[in-house]
Design a protein around this motif. Structure first.
Motif, PDB file in Angstrom:
ATOM      1  N   ALA A  89       0.443  -0.752  -0.264  1.00  0.00           N
ATOM      2  CA  ALA A  89       0.158  -0.096  -0.399  1.00  0.00           C
ATOM      3  C   ALA A  89       0.618   1.286  -0.037  1.00  0.00           C
ATOM      4  O   ALA A  89       2.292   1.490   0.269  1.00  0.00           O
ATOM      5  CB  ALA A  89      -0.802   0.012   1.410  1.00  0.00           C
ATOM      6  N   THR A  90       0.151   3.216  -0.722  1.00  0.00           N
ATOM      7  CA  THR A  90       0.737   4.052  -0.551  1.00  0.00           C
ATOM      8  C   THR A  90       0.370   4.437   1.198  1.00  0.00           C
ATOM      9  O   THR A  90      -0.369   3.897   1.572  1.00  0.00           O
ATOM     10  CB  THR A  90       0.991   4.169  -1.158  1.00  0.00           C
ATOM     11  OG1 THR A  90      -0.776   4.529  -1.561  1.00  0.00           O
ATOM     12  CG2 THR A  90       0.776   4.265  -2.502  1.00  0.00           C
ATOM     13  N   LYS A  91       1.164   5.197   1.897  1.00  0.00           N
ATOM     14  CA  LYS A  91       0.339   5.557   3.061  1.00  0.00           C
ATOM     15  C   LYS A  91      -0.219   6.409   2.478  1.00  0.00           C
ATOM     16  O   LYS A  91      -1.477   6.295   3.421  1.00  0.00           O
ATOM     17  CB  LYS A  91       1.603   7.002   4.158  1.00  0.00           C
ATOM     18  CG  LYS A  91       1.672   7.559   4.651  1.00  0.00           C
ATOM     19  CD  LYS A  91       2.913   8.243   5.066  1.00  0.00           C
ATOM     20  CE  LYS A  91       1.958   9.644   4.682  1.00  0.00           C
ATOM     21  NZ  LYS A  91       3.495  10.683   5.293  1.00  0.00           N
ATOM     22  N   GLU A  92      -0.442   6.792   1.975  1.00  0.00           N
ATOM     23  CA  GLU A  92      -2.022   7.629   1.134  1.00  0.00           C
ATOM     24  C   GLU A  92      -3.007   6.445   1.192  1.00  0.00           C
ATOM     25  O   GLU A  92      -4.356   7.234   1.759  1.00  0.00           O
ATOM     26  CB  GLU A  92      -1.914   8.144   0.070  1.00  0.00           C
ATOM     27  CG  GLU A  92      -0.859   9.602   0.417  1.00  0.00           C
ATOM     28  CD  GLU A  92       0.573   9.691  -0.255  1.00  0.00           C
ATOM     29  OE1 GLU A  92       1.006   7.903  -0.580  1.00  0.00           O
ATOM     30  OE2 GLU A  92       1.430   9.962   0.376  1.00  0.00           O
ATOM     31  N   GLU A  93      -2.562   5.586   1.079  1.00  0.00           N
ATOM     32  CA  GLU A  93      -3.639   4.594   0.901  1.00  0.00           C
ATOM     33  C   GLU A  93      -4.592   3.881   2.309  1.00  0.00           C
ATOM     34  O   GLU A  93      -5.776   3.924   2.893  1.00  0.00           O
ATOM     35  CB  GLU A  93      -3.615   2.927   0.113  1.00  0.00           C
ATOM     36  CG  GLU A  93      -3.827   3.544  -1.691  1.00  0.00           C
ATOM     37  CD  GLU A  93      -3.228   2.619  -2.547  1.00  0.00           C
ATOM     38  OE1 GLU A  93      -2.154   1.633  -1.314  1.00  0.00           O
ATOM     39  OE2 GLU A  93      -3.234   2.691  -3.621  1.00  0.00           O
ATOM     40  N   GLY A  97     -11.000   9.257   6.513  1.00  0.00           N
ATOM     41  CA  GLY A  97      -9.644   9.696   5.442  1.00  0.00           C
ATOM     42  C   GLY A  97      -8.908  10.547   4.861  1.00  0.00           C
ATOM     43  O   GLY A  97      -8.625   9.654   4.212  1.00  0.00           O
ATOM     44  N   SER A 152       2.721  -0.194   4.222  1.00  0.00           N
ATOM     45  CA  SER A 152       2.921   0.529   2.708  1.00  0.00           C
ATOM     46  C   SER A 152       3.720  -0.205   2.017  1.00  0.00           C
ATOM     47  O   SER A 152       4.830  -0.924   3.030  1.00  0.00           O
ATOM     48  CB  SER A 152       3.423   1.923   3.251  1.00  0.00           C
ATOM     49  OG  SER A 152       4.478   2.638   3.830  1.00  0.00           O
ATOM     50  N   LYS A 195      -0.880   0.992   9.382  1.00  0.00           N
ATOM     51  CA  LYS A 195      -2.001   0.810   9.907  1.00  0.00           C
ATOM     52  C   LYS A 195      -2.435   0.347  11.052  1.00  0.00           C
ATOM     53  O   LYS A 195      -2.065  -0.457  11.120  1.00  0.00           O
ATOM     54  CB  LYS A 195      -2.842   1.091   8.565  1.00  0.00           C
ATOM     55  CG  LYS A 195      -4.577   1.240   9.384  1.00  0.00           C
ATOM     56  CD  LYS A 195      -5.422   1.641   8.585  1.00  0.00           C
ATOM     57  CE  LYS A 195      -6.367   0.924   8.953  1.00  0.00           C
ATOM     58  NZ  LYS A 195      -7.813   0.266   7.634  1.00  0.00           N
ATOM     59  N   SER A 219      -6.278   6.749   3.733  1.00  0.00           N
ATOM     60  CA  SER A 219      -8.073   6.890   2.998  1.00  0.00           C
ATOM     61  C   SER A 219      -8.583   5.984   3.411  1.00  0.00           C
ATOM     62  O   SER A 219      -9.913   5.836   3.668  1.00  0.00           O
ATOM     63  CB  SER A 219      -7.580   6.867   2.325  1.00  0.00           C
ATOM     64  OG  SER A 219      -7.233   5.646   1.058  1.00  0.00           O
ATOM     65  N   SER A 220      -7.955   4.270   4.624  1.00  0.00           N
ATOM     66  CA  SER A 220      -8.879   3.796   4.745  1.00  0.00           C
ATOM     67  C   SER A 220      -9.159   4.202   6.359  1.00  0.00           C
ATOM     68  O   SER A 220     -10.370   3.115   6.854  1.00  0.00           O
ATOM     69  CB  SER A 220      -7.980   2.391   4.848  1.00  0.00           C
ATOM     70  OG  SER A 220      -7.078   2.404   5.525  1.00  0.00           O
TER      71      SER A 220
END
Lengths: 480, 447
Positions: B346-350, B391, B417, B435, B353-354
């Motif tokens: 995953a990216t950090k942004e993903e 998110g 990530s 996360k 956003s979750s």
């Protein structure tokens, strides 16, 4: 040594330094560490080197090297000046130092029995006895016993005209028992966590009576296995001396380091909520709280004749009757307040620059005996011996844990609890102090591993206190 | 001070262990390190050190003595061995002190940079000047340091072990501050070429500006996204609390009795990776035993524990090369120093956003053990905590104290990530962002 020192200072000045000092330090260390009846470490160390500090073009430079030779001294002095010139690329103004005076002196830790002259066999005999005693308790799975001796032969010389030799003896020793059962693991330490650290001779080690206290230490570790978890709630707590010394160290010693308050450690150790605008204004604690920084107090790990800038040892009030009245300072930082240095610059070896460091940070004793302090507590806890410690980067929010907590009910100390932690905000905590025990239970406790600086340095500091009582403190026991 | 080459160093060391009548081990390190430190937008400390350390362990008939010095001459080493020998006779006999590693080849590792060795005070000051000027344009204050270090490590013993390894390390840390906010960044590499100062400066400035206007938040249990520095802190602490073979065998480790058991989520794999050049590691341990990459946690399962020659013999295990420096062996047993939490996809942004409602944590500070066996630690957040809602990052919040069981946290990792960050004061740990479903914050700070 004087010749080497003069060469260093003269070379630096010749290369363009407006100020120069050198520390040449020969350190001898002995380390004895037993673990589960085996010798885990039996070591002697010799270390020699020098560090040269200069101001050139209005900025600091420092260079240090192992060994000692004329060629190395000259090269290192020149390198220090080169480094100072590089520092000046970003300066806003030239450095201004307060005076250190010019001193020629030889200071030595008062020692009755030179610890370096006692045989290794003799030292190990005491430690083996502690192991034997601790393993009489069958639940003990790990037992550690240690003795470390440091002897520093330090020479300081400066372009201000000082030449000072100091012979400093430090000694650290202690024992620890870890008791383990199917569900839990508990630790008990004596005389305190990581062992005590003092200045003095072998007589100080004998006075610790490690062997005489080893069985009790192990027994207490065993008792903790079955002890209930400390109850949670806002409580009255009496903190025993060895743990209170850490509270003083973390929540008073560190925030009153002036270099920290001015931002020197912002990238690493943090800053201080005791900013200079609060000096002589902040109510730090109750009227019963008076704390000093005192390098003249005998026998502490922060006791010396002169600091590492050649400033004579002094006593300074940091907190007086609860009010914030002073900092630990250096020649560079004290002029910010219009003051002279109070001699708190200390370096971890010749390899490092001196930083503002704690000396002996002492909470002055009160006027009630410990017995009366406990007897006058209706409902509370007596807690002692560091188990965990953490504090924020401004030295405000802290959380500490202790090895033991004893219930106090109607003035009697009784039931044992485990896994006690407590937390608070520094001035609120010290503001809740309503009693400090008297000088009969005062002791200076040493810390051998206070960290600060980049690159990281470790320092021996000390904190003296008698047990003290605090009201309305949030306590919690961790269930496992 | 003369420049010491491999042949010189090994030649002198081997001469000192010529007498094979006992087991003798010599560890050598030459260190040249320079640090330019700054605060309040000016260089306030600037140092350069050259030093040696040589440790001798002498073992005869199960008794060991250790002597050490910083004087590297033939005469001083002869004296050193003699001192260690005379100390050994005071030691009690230990049946497990009967061997040292044998001669063996080790994998070559290239992590020495000539430019790091040749970096001058003017070079470091120039870097700092550029950093300060950039930060001043934003009317901000900064503090930090840049350090260049070269090391030469060597181990020889009477069994023929003969190891030598030069390495370098370049380290930059930066704190950018406003009145009531701050941002932090860090860069570590063995090479000056790979050193991304601009990236670090931009991040710290952005974080400082983003952290303005932090609001109070109540402590409690939150879903969290931990940035790489915070995760690396947890992994480093976990190692100290659990991976030592000594603690494992004595029953004081969280992992005791749990070998081959799944204790974390399947998305957790932790590997000791000395051959990742950015770890600035050694290809052999401090007894000269060859290292290799070794997995400790594989998809949540405990698959290895760290041993050295002594613990391997005592507990009938295989030595897997985790002997630590001699002067620290009294305080803890064998330990891994180059741990990496393996990245996910995953990216950090993903990750952010979750999160329905949670916190984004930049890093932790002053983390200390509350309970060793249960891996409960406490510490503070520092340099940026943000509330996430729906998110999205809503606003910055003030610092919090956490008190958390690390093992429990790693069992509740939802996602990992893909990009690791490297951090560490002495040894480096690498970790990506993660996360975590539940993370306990026990009290709040005033800033």
């Amino acid at each position: 040594m004087k010749e080497f020192a003069k060469l260093a200072v003269d070379t630096a000045v010749f290369k363009g330094a407006s100020y120069a000092d050198i520390r040449i330090i020969n350190t001898k260390t002995e380390n004895y560490f037993l673990r589960n009846k085996s010798v885990s470490q039996l070591e002697k160390n010799n270390n020699l080197g020098f560090g040269i500090r200069v101001i050139a073009d209005g900025a600091w430079g420092f260079a240090a090297s192992a060994g000692l030779s004329k060629e190395e001294i000259q090269m290192t002095a020149a390198r220090a000046v080169q480094i100072a010139r590089a520092s000046s690329l970003t300066k806003n103004k030239n450095l201004v130092l307060s005076s250190a005076g010019a001193h020629e002196d030889h200071w030595r830790t008062p020692v009755e029995i030179d610890p370096l002259k006692i045989s290794s066999e003799e030292k190990l005999k005491v430690l083996y006895k502690t192991q034997e005693e601790m393993f009489k308790v069958k639940e003990v799975k790990v037992a550690e016993s240690h003795l470390t001796i440091w002897y520093y032969d330090k020479y300081f010389a400066s372009s201000s005209g000082s030449f000072i030799r100091q012979e400093i003896y430090h000694l650290g020793a202690g024992i620890k028992a870890e008791a383990v059962d199917a569900d839990d693991m508990q630790t008990r330490s004596y005389p305190c966590t990581w062992g005590d650290c003092i200045s003095g001779g072998y007589e100080k080690f004998l006075e610790m009576n490690l062997a005489e206290n080893a069985y009790i230490c192990a027994e207490e570790a065993r008792a903790l296995l079955k002890a209930p978890v400390c109850p949670e709630g806002k409580k009255t707590i009496i903190i025993g001396g060895s743990h209170l010394s850490l509270q003083i160290h973390e929540s008073c010693g560190h925030p009153t380091e002036l270099d920290r308050a001015l931002g020197s450690e912002a990238n690493y150790a943090g800053t201080s909520f005791m900013s200079i605008d609060k000096l002589n204004k902040l109510k730090y604690g109750s009227d019963l709280v008076t704390i000093t920084a005192d390098a003249t107090y005998p026998g502490g790990a922060g006791t010396f004749g002169y600091d590492d800038e050649g400033v004579k040892a002094k006593k300074t009030y940091l907190i007086k009757d609860g009010s914030f009245t002073g900092y630990m300072m250096s020649r560079e930082t004290s002029p910010v307040l219009g003051l002279e240095s109070n001699g708190c610059m200390r370096a971890d070896g010749w390899q490092n620059i001196p930083l503002v460091r704690m000396t002996n940070i002492n909470l002055e004793p009160g006027d009630i005996t410990l017995e009366d302090l406990i007897a006058s507590t209706d409902d509370g806890l007596y807690i002692d011996t560091v188990k965990s410690f953490s504090i924020d980067d401004k030295r405000l929010n802290f959380q500490f844990g202790t090895e033991v907590a004893y219930e106090i009910k109607d003035g009697i100390k009784g039931k044992l609890y485990k896994n006690a932690t407590y937390w608070g905000i520094t001035p609120e905590f010290w503001g809740s102090c309503d009693a400090v025990a008297d000088k009969n239970s005062f002791k200076v406790w040493g810390t051998a591993n206070c960290g600060k600086g980049q690159p990281g340095q470790a320092m021996h500091t000390a904190q003296g206190c008698s047990p003290a009582r605090f009201r309305n403190v949030q306590v919690k026991g961790y269930k496992i | 001070m003369a420049v010491l080459q491999k042949e010189n160093v090994l030649g002198i060391l081997k001469d000192a262990v010529k007498d094979k009548s006992a087991l003798v081990e010599l560890y050598f390190q030459e260190r040249a390190s320079s640090t330019t430190r700054f605060a309040n937008n000016t260089i306030h400390q600037n140092i350069s050190v050259k030093d040696f350390q040589i440790h001798c362990r002498y073992i005869e008939d199960g008794r060991a003595g250790v002597a050490s010095t910083n004087c590297f001459t033939r005469d001083s080493l002869t004296e050193l061995v003699s001192q260690a020998r005379s100390l050994a006779k005071f030691s009690q006999k230990d049946p497990y002190l009967s061997g040292l590693p044998e001669k063996a080849d080790y994998i070559k590792l290239e992590n020495f940079d000539d430019e790091a060795r040749d970096a001058t005070p003017e070079y470091r000051a120039g870097i700092v000047k550029g950093v300060i000027e950039k930060i001043k344009k934003h009317n901000l204050n900064c503090a930090g340091q840049v350090t260049t270090t070269t090391l030469k490590d060597a181990v020889v013993n009477t069994n023929g072990v003969s190891c030598f390894h030069p390495s370098s390390r370049v380290n930059f840390t930066l704190t950018v501050m406003d009145e009531a906010s701050s941002g932090y960044s860090e860069e570590n590499s063995f090479s000056i070429v790979d050193f991304k100062i601009e990236r670090a400066v931009d991040k710290a400035i952005a974080d400082c500006l983003n952290a303005r206007g932090a609001q109070e938040i109540e402590p409690g249990i939150y879903e969290v996204v931990l940035e790489p520095l915070a995760v690396a802190e947890m992994i480093g602490n976990l190692s100290m609390l659990g991976f030592s073979g000594l603690d494992y065998e004595e029953g004081t480790s969280f992992f005791s009795g749990k070998l081959e058991q799944r204790v974390f989520g399947e998305n957790i794999t932790i590997v000791d990776s000395p051959f990742d050049r950015n770890m600035c590691g050694l290809p052999f341990d401090f007894e000269g035993f060859p290292k290799k990459d070794l997995t400790f946690i594989e998809n949540g399962k405990v698959v290895n524990i760290a041993y050295d020659s002594y613990t391997a013999k005592k507990y009938k295990k295989e030595n897997n090369g985790f002997a630590i420096p001699l002067e620290h062996r009294q305080w803890c047993g064998p330990l891994p120093f180059n741990l990496k939490l393996m990245p996910g996809s995953a990216t950090k942004e993903e990750l952010i956003s979750s999160v329905k409602k949670g916190l984004l944590i930049t890093r932790f500070w002053y983390v200390r053990t509350v309970d060793k066996k249960k891996t409960i630690v406490t510490g503070m957040t520092r340099d940026g905590v943000y509330l996430i809602e729906g998110g999205k990052i809503k606003h910055p919040v003030k610092n919090l104290r956490f008190t958390q069981n690390i093992a429990d946290a790693l069992a509740k990792v939802d996602a990992v990530s893909k990009d690791p960050g490297y951090t560490g004061e002495y040894f480096l740990t690498a970790a990506p962002a993660v996360k975590i479903k539940e993370f306990n914050f026990s009290s709040k700070a005033k800033h």
